[in-house]
Enzyme design. Structure first.
Site, PDB file in Angstrom:
ATOM      1  N   ASP A 190       0.941  -0.948  -0.372  1.00  0.00           N
ATOM      2  CA  ASP A 190      -0.117   0.094   0.464  1.00  0.00           C
ATOM      3  C   ASP A 190       0.618   1.384   0.063  1.00  0.00           C
ATOM      4  O   ASP A 190       1.370   1.648   0.989  1.00  0.00           O
ATOM      5  CB  ASP A 190      -0.782  -0.225   1.394  1.00  0.00           C
ATOM      6  CG  ASP A 190      -2.158   1.229   1.316  1.00  0.00           C
ATOM      7  OD1 ASP A 190      -1.854   1.484   0.170  1.00  0.00           O
ATOM      8  OD2 ASP A 190      -3.088   1.295   2.009  1.00  0.00           O
TER       9      ASP A 190
HETATM   10  C1  NOJ Z   1      -3.498   4.361   0.251  1.00  0.00           C
HETATM   11  C2  NOJ Z   1      -5.091   3.478   0.651  1.00  0.00           C
HETATM   12  O1  NOJ Z   1      -5.026   2.658   2.108  1.00  0.00           O
HETATM   13  C3  NOJ Z   1      -5.650   1.692  -0.716  1.00  0.00           C
HETATM   14  O2  NOJ Z   1      -6.451   1.851  -0.145  1.00  0.00           O
HETATM   15  C4  NOJ Z   1      -4.324   2.819  -1.648  1.00  0.00           C
HETATM   16  O3  NOJ Z   1      -5.244   1.448  -2.932  1.00  0.00           O
HETATM   17  C5  NOJ Z   1      -3.665   3.366  -1.956  1.00  0.00           C
HETATM   18  N1  NOJ Z   1      -3.364   4.392  -1.530  1.00  0.00           N
HETATM   19  C6  NOJ Z   1      -3.660   3.843  -4.069  1.00  0.00           C
HETATM   20  O4  NOJ Z   1      -4.121   4.864  -3.888  1.00  0.00           O
END
Ligand code: NOJ
Length: 773
Positions: free
Chosen positions: A308
């Site tokens: 993430d």
């Molecule tokens: C952070 C988020 O926690 C996640 O769910 C998301 O897919 C990513 N950013 C990409 O935007």
């Protein structure tokens, strides 16, 4: 369920631009005459030999840097979902050092970037485009928590399918959804992105969403790769504060937080995303226990794992690595295949391989997993097949998609209260005052995680929905009245609201949270209506008129005052692009509400976390013991929720018979059938979600007071009766026993069937012997 046709066209296109020798240019073109019939692990195996040969041949030509490129994901500057680190991503694409890009969409833009990869790099390996397509792409459906309130797996699958069709037409191959984190703390803003507090419900919804996104055949151009996220236990962030520490027993992890992820593997999810949190002291992005022991070894996951965002870099802040370089080494050696936006693999991995800190084999495995998905998508045959301007034009916001969004939205709404049967409203003859900051709002309707959805033009507000519904001689007047901004107590709009309310026969208040108060990084310490909405509601109450509250929000809210003072309450969540018409359908009875809460609504923040399947404790409180002091209770609040899990009313009523069991003893290898007759005993046709719960009375480790084990959503015409049956076997009774083995223990069980977790018929049965599973 829809069955998908086999992919037909074979466009043989893979060319190796910029290769050094003729030999480099002669790769075998993949062949797609493959039939696939269902989403399962077979997805990965049916043409595996051909795929393996193709990728082996390709990888033999790749340099270490090119392989690391496949492990590198950078964000485009089109849309930003976190810290921006690399402005030069386009140059890096051309150097063959970036294998995947996110936050880039539209057919023309993805085509432009794809051209750089295909035509300007040595091997011409196509890019993989990812994006957060969470509950719709352009046509926005209700937020995930809202959709989950439908308890309608076909509707949820359809929503994901429409999202995939729109997104894929704009060049997107891969969505960062579904979020399958069980979440029991409404202070955590991301509770809006999941399926609520229950393991079983989250599990079956996860599978429906994956099926909707991926279809039966990844090579079809209207399907996208799904991502199960956030692995793992992100939903249990301490104190509901986002990104916070998670610490839990292995039993709790395996019983509550992991089953939806395992179900995602079984449903064939193409990728997994690690979570931001640490788990028991080890950040998820370097957690070998999660990524190797469980995901790969126990579950046999064959897709790829992405971080993430900058969760590799964040291991420095966690205090787990001294610098980014070390964090990268820990992540890759733990089994993270792709670095999202952190630039850590990009910056350090080649050096680490040369120094022997990371094996070439590890890099090969990761690069191969990513290349396999590109192959599955058909990108080596035609890298531009998803960037299709014509399909984009035809697909985006098409009528069918908007209708589906409206239908799923109305199925998602939960009628929390309707004491005097004030709803449904008559379409004519009423003077209706429509009041509140969400009454004529478009921007709030689509929630915070609404991808490329248009926020300002396309959504249809509640006011417009109501106006389109009523006919002469009805009168509709509108006032915004109050503010939903934190700390905004400006009451200059109150008097207009009160004036129109005085003239009205009924007041419809549209209140809740502003769209950006839920989702990532939106933890709250209060769960009340922000701004001065409550104050306005209290002044309107003084008029003594019938009052309806329509809530739009992304989490359970503490609305005890409204529960005591407002006649009808409809939870509409953030209902999406077609939210206004969908709410109006429910308010005026064109749709009889059928949603049930996927999450408990507490009375106050002090009760949090509050969920239906807690343990009993040694000193349980009950009404009969109310006079005793030394019980597990609050001295300033009831233990009970305001609205329990599974609660949701209809305009009709459903009567349940007593439960009938086909036997009273269940053999460890047998099954038992529990049935009830459900009658529509009210005045409207409608749908009911019949819920099955089980309690294991005594266990080698204590068991929850009840656990959802099944449900069925049925349609009943008024006066109609249907028999609903559930089959139960030992696997439904299994848990992690004291020695951590998994199985069911012989003994007595309670079995409940009913309309809500707190309104159930009860029966009992015996499991005759232990069962190891
Ligand atoms: C952070 C988020 O926690 C996640 O769910 C998301 O897919 C990513 N950013 C990409 O935007």
């Amino acid at each position: 369920m829809k069955k998908y046709l086999l992919a037909m066209a074979v466009i043989s296109h893979f060319t190796l631009v910029g290769c050094n020798s003729e030999a480099d240019r002669t790769l075998t073109t993949p062949n797609k005459d493959v039939s696939r019939t269902s989403v399962s692990n077979t997805l990965w195996h049916d043409d595996k030999a051909k795929m393996d040969a193709f990728i082996t041949e390709l990888m033999a030509k790749m340099t270490l840097e090119e392989k690391i490129g496949q492990m590198t994901l950078f964000s485009s500057d089109w849309d930003v979902t976190g810290p921006s680190l690399r402005g030069d991503y386009q140059d890096k694409i051309k150097e063959g050092k970036v294998g995947a890009v996110f936050n880039a969409f539209t057919a023309s833009y993805t085509r432009k970037l794809q051209k750089m990869a295909v035509e300007e790099t040595r091997l011409g390996i196509p890019l993989l485009f990812g994006y957060d397509v969470i509950h719709g792409h352009r046509t926005i459906f209700p937020i995930s928590l809202g959709e989950s309130a439908s308890w309608d797996l076909d509707a949820i699958e359809l929503s994901a399918k429409v999202a995939a069709a729109e997104a894929s037409a704009e060049g997107i191959h891969w969505t960062f959804a579904p979020m399958v984190d069980v979440a029991r703390d409404p202070r955590w803003g991301r509770i809006s992105e999941g399926s609520g507090e229950d393991v079983y419900l989250t599990t079956v919804i996860a599978q429906a969403r994956i099926k909707g996104f991926q279809g039966d055949d990844l090579s079809k151009p209207d399907t996208v790769l799904a991502t199960a996220k956030h692995f793992a236990a992100y939903g249990q962030a301490q104190a509901g504060r986002d990104y916070h520490t998670t610490d839990m027993s292995d039993r709790e992890l395996r019983e509550t937080y992991l089953p939806p992820f395992k179900a995602a593997v079984d449903a064939g999810a193409a990728s997994f995303m690690t979570s931001f949190n640490e788990l028991n002291g080890v950040p998820a992005s370097a957690n070998k226990y999660l990524l190797q022991d469980i995901l790969r070894t126990e579950w046999g996951f064959e897709g790829f794992v992405v971080t993430d965002y900058t969760s590799i870099n964040e291991m420095v802040n966690h205090g787990f690595a001294e610098n980014d370089e070390k964090a990268g080494e820990l992540a890759v050696n733990a089994g993270v295949d792709m670095d999202m936006q952190g630039s850590v693999y990009f910056d350090y991995l080649a050096k680490q391989v040369e120094q022997g800190l990371v094996s070439m084999q590890q890099v090969d495995k990761a690069a191969r997993r990513v290349l396999e998905m590109k192959y599955r998508l058909g990108l080596f045959e035609d890298p531009y097949r998803y960037s299709n301007e014509e399909r984009e034009k035809a697909e985006i916001y098409k009528d069918e998609n908007l209708q589906a969004a409206q239908d799923v939205a109305r199925k998602s709404m939960v009628l929390l209260k309707n004491d005097k049967q004030l709803l449904p409203l008559s379409k004519s003859g009423l003077n209706i005052a429509v009041i509140g900051p969400l009454a004529d709002s478009k921007e709030d309707l689509i929630g915070s995680w609404s991808a490329a959805g248009d926020r300002y033009e396309k959504p249809i507000s509640l006011l417009s929905g109501i106006l389109a519904k009523v006919s002469e001689p009805a009168k509709v007047q509108y006032a915004k009245g109050a503010s939903y901004e934190f700390n905004n107590q400006d009451d200059s709009g109150f008097s207009h609201a009160i004036t129109i309310a005085k003239q009205a026969d009924v007041i419809v208040m549209a209140m809740g949270e502003k769209w950006d108060m839920t989702g990532e990084a939106t933890s709250r310490t209060k769960l009340d209506l922000p701004g001065n909405q409550q104050a306005l509601m209290e002044q309107l109450k003084a008029l003594g008129k019938p009052m309806i509250l329509v809530l739009m929000n992304g989490r359970p809210m503490t609305i005890e005052w409204a529960d005591q003072n407002v006649d009808s309450i409809l939870e509409a969540w953030y209902p999406g692009t077609m939210g206004g018409p969908a709410i109006a359908d429910v308010l005026f009875g064109d749709y009889n509400p059928s949603g049930k809460l996927p999450v408990t609504f507490p009375r106050n923040v002090g009760q949090v976390p509050l969920y239906y399947n807690m343990k009993n404790t040694g000193r349980p409180y009950s009404k009969d013991s109310a006079e005793q002091k030394y019980l597990s209770r609050y001295i300033d609040s009831s233990n009970t929720p305001l609205y329990p899990f599974g609660h949701g009313l209809s305009y009709t009523t459903f009567a349940y018979s007593a439960i009938s069991l086909d036997k009273s003893t269940l053999a460890s290898d047998g099954s038992l059938t529990a049935s009830v007759e459900v009658t529509n005993s009210g005045k409207y046709d409608g749908e009911e979600v019949v819920q099955l719960y089980i309690r294991d009375r005594v266990g080698s480790v204590t068991r929850p007071v009840k656990q959802l084990k099944g449900f069925e959503k049925i349609w009943l015409n008024k006066g109609e009766t249907k028999t609903v049956s559930f089959t139960i076997s030992a696997k439904d009774l299994a848990f992690y026993r004291q020695d951590m083995s998994y199985g069911a223990e012989a003994g007595e069980f309670d079995l409940f069937i009913g309309t809500s977790s707190d309104n159930l018929q009860k029966s009992e049965f015996t499991l005759s012997a232990n069962s190891d599973l």
